[in-house]
Design an enzyme around this catalytic site. Structure first.
Site, PDB file in Angstrom:
ATOM      1  N   GLY A 217       0.782  -1.234   0.000  1.00 17.25           N
ATOM      2  CA  GLY A 217       0.000   0.000   0.000  1.00 17.25           C
ATOM      3  C   GLY A 217       0.809   1.277   0.000  1.00 17.25           C
TER       4      GLY A 217
ATOM      5  CD  GLU B  86       1.180   0.696   7.194  1.00 15.29           C
ATOM      6  OE1 GLU B  86       1.020   0.842   5.963  1.00 15.29           O
ATOM      7  OE2 GLU B  86       0.669  -0.227   7.820  1.00 15.29           O
ATOM      8  CG  ASP B  87      -1.191   1.636   3.355  1.00 18.81           C
ATOM      9  OD1 ASP B  87      -1.039   1.428   4.581  1.00 18.81           O
ATOM     10  OD2 ASP B  87      -1.631   0.765   2.582  1.00 18.81           O
TER      11      ASP B  87
ATOM     12  CG  PHE C   2     -12.337  -0.201   2.382  1.00 16.98           C
ATOM     13  CD1 PHE C   2     -11.589  -0.872   3.345  1.00 16.98           C
ATOM     14  CD2 PHE C   2     -11.978  -0.327   1.042  1.00 16.98           C
ATOM     15  CE1 PHE C   2     -10.513  -1.669   2.983  1.00 16.98           C
ATOM     16  CE2 PHE C   2     -10.899  -1.128   0.671  1.00 16.98           C
ATOM     17  CZ  PHE C   2     -10.171  -1.798   1.651  1.00 16.98           C
ATOM     18  CB  VAL C   3     -10.190   5.323   1.174  1.00 22.44           C
ATOM     19  CG1 VAL C   3     -11.234   6.212   1.838  1.00 22.44           C
ATOM     20  CG2 VAL C   3      -9.035   5.064   2.138  1.00 22.44           C
TER      21      VAL C   3
ATOM     22  CG  ASP D  18      -5.331  -3.595  -2.119  1.00 22.31           C
ATOM     23  OD1 ASP D  18      -4.947  -3.149  -1.026  1.00 22.31           O
ATOM     24  OD2 ASP D  18      -5.616  -4.791  -2.292  1.00 22.31           O
TER      25      ASP D  18
ATOM     26  CE  LYS E  20      -9.962   3.390   6.786  1.00 18.15           C
ATOM     27  NZ  LYS E  20     -10.689   2.153   6.500  1.00 18.15           N
TER      28      LYS E  20
ATOM     29  CG  ASP F 234      -9.190   0.603   9.662  1.00 16.40           C
ATOM     30  OD1 ASP F 234      -9.852   1.278  10.462  1.00 16.40           O
ATOM     31  OD2 ASP F 234      -9.723  -0.247   8.929  1.00 16.40           O
TER      32      ASP F 234
ATOM     33  NE  ARG G  92      -1.839  -3.081  -4.503  1.00 10.25           N
ATOM     34  CZ  ARG G  92      -1.998  -3.294  -3.199  1.00 10.25           C
ATOM     35  NH1 ARG G  92      -1.993  -2.278  -2.375  1.00 10.25           N
ATOM     36  NH2 ARG G  92      -2.187  -4.500  -2.716  1.00 10.25           N
TER      37      ARG G  92
HETATM   38  P1  IMP Z   1      -5.179  -1.878  10.608  1.00 11.36           P
HETATM   39  O1  IMP Z   1      -4.423  -3.060  11.134  1.00 11.36           O
HETATM   40  O2  IMP Z   1      -6.670  -2.028  10.831  1.00 11.36           O
HETATM   41  O3  IMP Z   1      -4.667  -0.549  11.097  1.00 11.36           O
HETATM   42  O4  IMP Z   1      -5.063  -1.930   9.049  1.00 11.36           O
HETATM   43  C1  IMP Z   1      -3.927  -1.504   8.423  1.00 11.36           C
HETATM   44  C2  IMP Z   1      -3.814  -2.005   7.003  1.00 11.36           C
HETATM   45  O5  IMP Z   1      -5.065  -2.373   6.442  1.00 11.36           O
HETATM   46  C3  IMP Z   1      -3.273  -0.892   6.145  1.00 11.36           C
HETATM   47  O6  IMP Z   1      -1.880  -0.908   6.102  1.00 11.36           O
HETATM   48  C4  IMP Z   1      -3.915  -1.164   4.811  1.00 11.36           C
HETATM   49  O7  IMP Z   1      -3.107  -2.043   4.069  1.00 11.36           O
HETATM   50  C5  IMP Z   1      -5.211  -1.839   5.153  1.00 11.36           C
HETATM   51  N1  IMP Z   1      -6.332  -0.875   5.160  1.00 11.36           N
HETATM   52  C6  IMP Z   1      -6.911  -0.289   6.238  1.00 11.36           C
HETATM   53  N2  IMP Z   1      -7.883   0.545   5.884  1.00 11.36           N
HETATM   54  C7  IMP Z   1      -7.929   0.513   4.533  1.00 11.36           C
HETATM   55  C8  IMP Z   1      -8.745   1.190   3.556  1.00 11.36           C
HETATM   56  O8  IMP Z   1      -9.634   2.011   3.831  1.00 11.36           O
HETATM   57  N3  IMP Z   1      -8.473   0.886   2.263  1.00 11.36           N
HETATM   58  C9  IMP Z   1      -7.505   0.011   1.883  1.00 11.36           C
HETATM   59  N4  IMP Z   1      -6.722  -0.631   2.753  1.00 11.36           N
HETATM   60  C10 IMP Z   1      -6.942  -0.395   4.070  1.00 11.36           C
HETATM   61 MG    MG Z   2      -0.730  -1.624   4.312  1.00 15.27          MG
END
Ligand code: IMP
Ligand code: MG
Length: 180
Positions: free
Chosen positions: A45, A100-101, A153-154, A160, A132, A104, A166
């Site tokens: 990402g 990091e992208d 969700f973006v 992706d 987020k 969440d 992407r």
């Molecule tokens: P987390 O563990 O919930 O913080 O999720 C982190 C990972 O989930 C990120 O590095 C992304 O790869 C993916 N992710 C989280 N939210 C999104 C979204 O809105 N769109 C796409 N990928 C996401």
């Molecule tokens: Mg990621």
């Protein structure tokens, strides 16, 4: 290009993204001046973000990559993190900045921070392009954040859904119907 009906509202326009990346890079260049900076890009990402960010830095740095998986093709974080590709080199004594992208739930980053802290870097910080609101549940601080976005969700600019979208130059919401 045909209009993709699964794409909703644009959350961050392309020029706003580019401007913010330049700002973040200027801030990091100041903060890390005179230090041995190692960027760790989180695949896949963060690919465009790392590339644009690294080119905008006015200090020298090195880059390494890690690939981790937390989602599969679903749109909810499972909390189960798997390392798909580890770093090429040791990070002991290095000033590490994770790029990091998106944060969440924060679970992926929490895992990554614990894992990398165990390798004894000189410092360990996070630069996340998007954040987020939920991530605040986990007690976790990203030192640099590009944009706080709503809990949707973006996709785009590296992000992706099931490996699609992407390459979009902006970040847009994926409509509910596309994720069912
Ligand atoms: P987390 O563990 O919930 O913080 O999720 C982190 C990972 O989930 C990120 O590095 C992304 O790869 C993916 N992710 C989280 N939210 C999104 C979204 O809105 N769109 C796409 N990928 C996401
Ligand atoms: Mg990621």
């Amino acid at each position: 290009m045909t209009q993709d009906l699964n794409l909703g509202e644009v959350i961050v326009e392309s020029d706003a993204l580019q401007r913010r990346v330049q700002e973040l890079a200027a801030e990091v260049s100041r903060d890390y001046a005179g230090r041995d900076l190692l960027l760790i890009g989180v695949l896949k990402g963060a690919i465009f973000f790392v590339a644009d960010f690294m080119r905008a830095l006015s200090i020298e740095c090195e880059v390494d990559f890690m690939a981790i998986s937390s989602y599969g093709s679903s749109t909810k974080s499972s909390g189960v993190v798997r390392i798909l590709k580890d770093l090429d080199a040791a990070i002991e004594g290095r000033h590490v900045l994770i790029v990091e992208d998106i944060v969440d739930s924060g679970l992926t980053l929490q895992y990554l921070l614990r894992n990398l802290a165990g390798r004894k870097p000189a410092s360990l910080e996070v630069c996340a392009l998007l954040r987020k609101p939920v991530s605040r549940e986990v007690d976790l601080e990203a030192r640099y954040v590009g944009f706080d976005i709503p809990d949707r969700f973006v996709v785009g600019y590296g992000l992706d859904h099931a490996e699609r979208y992407r390459a979009l130059p902006y970040v847009a919401v994926l409509t509910e119907s596309a994720t069912e």
